[in-house]
Design a protein around this motif. Structure first.
Motif, short mmCIF file in Angstrom:
data_model
loop_
_atom_site.label_atom_id
_atom_site.label_comp_id
_atom_site.label_asym_id
_atom_site.label_seq_id
_atom_site.Cartn_x
_atom_site.Cartn_y
_atom_site.Cartn_z
N PHE A 92 0.82 -1.21 0.00
CA PHE A 92 0.00 0.00 0.00
C PHE A 92 0.85 1.26 0.00
N MET A 93 2.02 1.22 0.62
CA MET A 93 2.92 2.37 0.58
C MET A 93 3.46 2.56 -0.83
N LEU A 94 3.83 1.46 -1.48
CA LEU A 94 4.32 1.54 -2.85
C LEU A 94 3.23 2.06 -3.77
N GLU A 95 2.00 1.62 -3.56
CA GLU A 95 0.88 2.10 -4.36
C GLU A 95 0.69 3.61 -4.17
N CYS A 96 0.78 4.07 -2.93
CA CYS A 96 0.63 5.50 -2.63
C CYS A 96 1.77 6.31 -3.27
N GLU A 97 2.99 5.80 -3.16
CA GLU A 97 4.14 6.49 -3.75
C GLU A 97 4.01 6.58 -5.27
N SER A 98 3.49 5.52 -5.89
CA SER A 98 3.41 5.52 -7.36
C SER A 98 2.42 6.55 -7.87
N LYS A 99 1.44 6.93 -7.05
CA LYS A 99 0.48 7.95 -7.47
C LYS A 99 1.12 9.34 -7.54
N MET A 100 2.23 9.53 -6.83
CA MET A 100 2.93 10.82 -6.86
C MET A 100 3.92 10.94 -8.01
N LEU A 101 4.25 9.82 -8.63
CA LEU A 101 5.30 9.82 -9.65
C LEU A 101 5.02 10.72 -10.84
N PRO A 102 3.77 10.83 -11.34
CA PRO A 102 3.57 11.75 -12.46
C PRO A 102 3.96 13.20 -12.13
N MET A 103 3.66 13.65 -10.92
CA MET A 103 4.04 15.01 -10.54
C MET A 103 5.56 15.15 -10.46
N ILE A 104 6.21 14.14 -9.92
CA ILE A 104 7.67 14.17 -9.83
C ILE A 104 8.28 14.15 -11.23
N SER A 105 7.72 13.31 -12.11
CA SER A 105 8.22 13.24 -13.49
C SER A 105 8.11 14.59 -14.19
N ARG A 106 6.95 15.25 -14.02
CA ARG A 106 6.75 16.56 -14.65
C ARG A 106 7.72 17.60 -14.10
N ALA A 107 7.97 17.55 -12.80
CA ALA A 107 8.91 18.49 -12.19
C ALA A 107 10.33 18.24 -12.71
N LEU A 108 10.71 16.98 -12.82
CA LEU A 108 12.03 16.66 -13.37
C LEU A 108 12.15 17.10 -14.82
N GLU A 109 11.07 16.91 -15.57
CA GLU A 109 11.06 17.32 -16.98
C GLU A 109 11.23 18.84 -17.10
N ALA A 110 10.50 19.58 -16.27
CA ALA A 110 10.61 21.04 -16.28
C ALA A 110 12.02 21.48 -15.90
N GLU A 111 12.58 20.80 -14.91
CA GLU A 111 13.94 21.14 -14.47
C GLU A 111 14.96 20.85 -15.57
N SER A 112 14.78 19.74 -16.27
CA SER A 112 15.74 19.39 -17.31
C SER A 112 15.66 20.34 -18.49
N LYS A 113 14.51 20.96 -18.70
CA LYS A 113 14.35 21.95 -19.77
C LYS A 113 14.68 23.36 -19.31
N ASN A 114 15.09 23.49 -18.05
CA ASN A 114 15.38 24.78 -17.43
C ASN A 114 14.17 25.71 -17.49
N ALA A 115 12.99 25.12 -17.44
CA ALA A 115 11.77 25.93 -17.43
C ALA A 115 11.64 26.60 -16.07
N PRO A 116 11.09 27.80 -16.06
CA PRO A 116 10.92 28.46 -14.77
C PRO A 116 9.91 27.69 -13.92
N MET A 117 10.24 27.51 -12.67
CA MET A 117 9.34 26.84 -11.74
C MET A 117 8.30 27.84 -11.27
N PRO A 118 7.11 27.37 -10.92
CA PRO A 118 6.08 28.29 -10.42
C PRO A 118 6.57 29.02 -9.18
N GLU A 119 6.06 30.21 -9.01
CA GLU A 119 6.42 31.00 -7.84
C GLU A 119 6.00 30.27 -6.57
N ALA A 120 6.81 30.40 -5.56
CA ALA A 120 6.48 29.77 -4.27
C ALA A 120 5.28 30.49 -3.67
N ALA A 121 4.47 29.74 -2.99
CA ALA A 121 3.29 30.32 -2.35
C ALA A 121 3.74 31.32 -1.29
#
Length: 141
Positions: A92-121
């Motif tokens: 169940f922990m692995l299942e929960c972690e895998s649900k977060m992976l798309p967000m992590i993948s998108r963040a890594l993709e943005a970082e690799s493209k040197n795209a500006p990250m959203p402003e911090a809240a």
């Protein structure tokens, strides 16, 4: 020393667990492979596993994740076949972690493209007691 690792694919990755398994089989390395719904479990000598992990991550650097596992595939302490069925501990922990992976993948993709990250809240201030009472009254009035 023998080690065991999970190779987990992001749900948004174009790489399937079967693609990873086929890559491993094609490499003709002396490792044990078990395909799972999240990716694959690989077990073998540490140097060989580390080399294989580098090859696999190259297939999709932002969509494939590696996690250490304490037990080899089929170990009676974790194997459902030896424990009478049901989910294995940690599933169940692995299942929960895998649900977060798309967000992590998108963040890594943005970082690799040197795209500006959203402003911090901006830092939020606590709600005053009077304002909290108003919100509650409005909600239940």
């Amino acid at each position: 020393m023998r080690v065991t690792k999970y190779v987990i694919t992001s749900p948004e990755s174009d790489i399937l667990p079967s693609d990873i398994a086929m890559h491993i089989y094609g490499s003709k390395r002396d490792v044990h492979v078990k395909e799972t719904c999240f990716g694959v479990i690989i077990n073998g000598e540490e140097d060989e596993i580390n080399d294989l992990v580098r090859e696999i991550r190259a297939m999709d650097p932002n969509g494939i994740f590696i996690k250490d596992r304490g037990f080899p595939p089929g170990d009676p302490r974790r194997c459902r076949g030896h424990r009478g069925g049901g989910p294995r501990p940690g599933f169940f922990m692995l299942e929960c972690e895998s649900k977060m992976l798309p967000m992590i993948s998108r963040a890594l993709e943005a970082e690799s493209k040197n795209a500006p990250m959203p402003e911090a809240a901006t830092e939020k201030m606590p709600v005053s007691m009077e304002r909290l009472v108003e919100i509650i009254k409005d909600e239940f009035a």
